[in-house]
Design a protein around this motif. Structure first.
Motif, PDB file in Angstrom:
ATOM      1  N   ALA A 179       0.885  -1.051  -0.135  1.00 18.25           N
ATOM      2  CA  ALA A 179       0.090   0.083  -0.005  1.00 18.25           C
ATOM      3  C   ALA A 179       0.855   1.261  -0.021  1.00 18.25           C
ATOM      4  O   ALA A 179       2.070   1.085   0.303  1.00 18.25           O
ATOM      5  N   ALA A 180       0.229   2.344  -0.218  1.00 13.68           N
ATOM      6  CA  ALA A 180       1.052   3.673  -0.269  1.00 13.68           C
ATOM      7  C   ALA A 180       1.121   4.152   1.101  1.00 13.68           C
ATOM      8  O   ALA A 180       1.989   5.234   1.140  1.00 13.68           O
ATOM      9  N   ARG A 181       0.278   3.862   1.907  1.00 10.28           N
ATOM     10  CA  ARG A 181       0.261   4.239   3.261  1.00 10.28           C
ATOM     11  C   ARG A 181      -0.124   3.023   4.351  1.00 10.28           C
ATOM     12  O   ARG A 181      -1.275   2.250   3.836  1.00 10.28           O
ATOM     13  N   LEU A 300      -1.447  11.154  -3.975  1.00 14.38           N
ATOM     14  CA  LEU A 300      -0.633  10.019  -4.394  1.00 14.38           C
ATOM     15  C   LEU A 300       0.130  10.131  -5.843  1.00 14.38           C
ATOM     16  O   LEU A 300       1.075   9.931  -5.982  1.00 14.38           O
ATOM     17  N   ALA A 301      -0.816  10.680  -6.684  1.00 14.21           N
ATOM     18  CA  ALA A 301      -0.531  10.826  -7.943  1.00 14.21           C
ATOM     19  C   ALA A 301       0.823  11.855  -7.918  1.00 14.21           C
ATOM     20  O   ALA A 301       1.758  11.679  -9.091  1.00 14.21           O
ATOM     21  N   ASN A 302       0.814  12.535  -7.239  1.00 14.05           N
ATOM     22  CA  ASN A 302       1.973  13.638  -7.236  1.00 14.05           C
ATOM     23  C   ASN A 302       3.230  12.993  -6.994  1.00 14.05           C
ATOM     24  O   ASN A 302       4.342  13.618  -7.311  1.00 14.05           O
ATOM     25  N   THR A 324      -6.695  -5.761  -1.981  1.00 12.20           N
ATOM     26  CA  THR A 324      -6.562  -5.248  -3.463  1.00 12.20           C
ATOM     27  C   THR A 324      -7.056  -3.786  -3.479  1.00 12.20           C
ATOM     28  O   THR A 324      -6.526  -3.248  -4.421  1.00 12.20           O
ATOM     29  N   SER A 325      -7.922  -3.349  -2.734  1.00 15.06           N
ATOM     30  CA  SER A 325      -8.486  -1.983  -3.007  1.00 15.06           C
ATOM     31  C   SER A 325      -7.337  -0.959  -2.868  1.00 15.06           C
ATOM     32  O   SER A 325      -7.278   0.038  -3.384  1.00 15.06           O
ATOM     33  N   ILE A 330      -2.995   2.614  -5.720  1.00 14.50           N
ATOM     34  CA  ILE A 330      -1.733   2.852  -6.219  1.00 14.50           C
ATOM     35  C   ILE A 330      -1.733   2.869  -7.810  1.00 14.50           C
ATOM     36  O   ILE A 330      -1.196   3.723  -8.453  1.00 14.50           O
ATOM     37  N   VAL A 331      -2.585   2.012  -8.271  1.00 20.34           N
ATOM     38  CA  VAL A 331      -2.926   2.010  -9.859  1.00 20.34           C
ATOM     39  C   VAL A 331      -3.403   3.203 -10.318  1.00 20.34           C
ATOM     40  O   VAL A 331      -3.215   3.705 -11.134  1.00 20.34           O
TER      41      VAL A 331
END
Length: 382
Positions: A179-181, A300-302, A324-325, A330-331
């Protein structure tokens, strides 16, 4: 051409000798010992190197015998001649993270200012710090750009941090089951584990290295609690159900009546032989602090704007630790950043640990991505 024999064992190097490495907590560290293993051959232009990033309780022995347990490397199924991370094609580097306990500088090492083990005087480290140290290793090896970075769980966090902080240094990235966080639920699980360690009287405020007793009981409980999160309910039922352990009736006591109890106790007991309790505190904290969203202004896109890195994101349908969520977030961020990204959710009942197990769909996905990336980079078989 530099040649490294497969299963070459652990090597080490001292990094940040001339200039201290800054840490996210506001301090710095120098003379960082980095332990790592290499597999395969680095080609002439150093364009075939893959960095393998390990998870919380992993180490640099991804495809080597673990020296303490004597067991095969934790990713032995993935790394080797003809395997997904094919050592006939790629040069594989696997390093122990900063704060670890298998040769890279961490809490059990000697603090040069005191002459005693750091213990809790070791600075708090982050995923960003781990990656910063790996970047110094990359410089030492003379590799301008990794062909790919790959890792699951905390290893996936490192992959994302690499792609965000050093996009020009990584051609492709494969974050798996991460995960991103870190979520509130996962922070909560980690806190239970840390409290188990710190509640052990033998922990002694982290200054147990010269003591005859170590906080093995608390660390074993932490490992047991964490291990439950790595499996799915279906996997637990399939492996154990309510089967009794070496008996045909209940004892009406607190021994390990059930196979699942015995299994968890086994996991806990074996873990304490190869892992340091303070490293467990520090590394779980590093995962808790990981938050690429907050680090990039709430978007997150940044974190991936105009990235040249190619991505393959992999998740598992039964993974409730990093569902998965969270991987889809991330995707979506990568798509918003106009990144080259592919995504696969692998159907399996093996839970989070699927990335460490024989998971053919994952193997096929990653192998295909690497082949496509190799073609795009113009890698040869030299």
């Amino acid at each position: 051409m530099s040649v490294y024999p497969p299963h070459s064992g652990s090597q080490s190097v001292i990094l940040a000798e001339d200039k201290a490495m800054p840490l996210d907590c506001g301090t710095s560290i120098r003379d960082v010992k980095m332990a790592y293993c290499t597999y395969g051959t680095l080609n002439a232009d150093k364009s075939n190197a893959i960095l393998v990033c390990h998870a919380l309780t992993g180490d640099q022995f991804a495809a080597s015998k673990q020296p303490i347990t004597g067991k095969n490397g934790w990713w032995d199924q993935m790394i080797g001649p003809g395997k997904v991370l094919d050592t006939d094609k790629y040069f594989i580097v696997s390093s122990n993270v900063l704060g670890g306990c298998m040769g890279t500088t961490g809490p059990k090492d000697i603090n040069p200012e005191t002459g005693s083990p750091y213990g809790l005087n070791f600075p708090i480290i982050t995923i960003g710090d781990m990656v910063r140290a790996q970047a110094l290793l990359q410089d030492y090896l003379g590799i301008d750009s990794w062909f790919s970075l790959i890792g699951g769980s905390m290893g996936g966090m490192q992959v994302l941090q690499w792609a965000s902080a050093y996009p020009e240094r990584c051609f492709s990235a494969i974050p798996i089951a991460c995960a991103a966080r870190h979520s509130a639920q996962n922070i909560a699980f980690h806190e239970v584990g840390r409290q188990a360690v710190m509640a052990d009287p033998s922990w002694q405020g982290g200054d147990y290295y010269d003591s005859e007793t170590k906080p093995t009981a608390g660390l074993a409980v932490a490992r047991m609690a964490a291990h439950v999160t790595y499996l799915s309910e279906a996997a637990l039922h399939r492996k154990f159900g309510r089967n009794l352990q070496d008996r045909d009736r209940l004892t009406y006591g607190f021994d390990a009546d059930f196979q699942v109890e015995s299994y968890l106790r086994y996991q806990g007991i074996n873990f304490v032989d190869r892992f340091d309790a303070n490293s467990y505190l520090y590394i779980t904290r590093a995962m808790d602090y990981f938050d690429l969203v907050e680090d990039h202004g709430g978007s997150l896109a940044n974190a991936f704007q105009k990235t040249p890195t190619r991505f393959c994101v992999v998740s598992f349908s039964s993974d409730w630790l990093f569902p998965t969520s969270e991987n889809r977030e991330i995707v979506h961020a990568l798509i918003a950043a106009a990144a080259n990204v592919s995504f696969v959710e692998v159907e399996t009942d093996k839970g989070h640990d699927a990335f460490l197990l024989d998971t053919p769909e994952m193997f096929k996905t990653i192998q295909g991505f690497l082949q496509s990336s190799a073609k795009s980079r113009g890698l040869t078989d030299e």
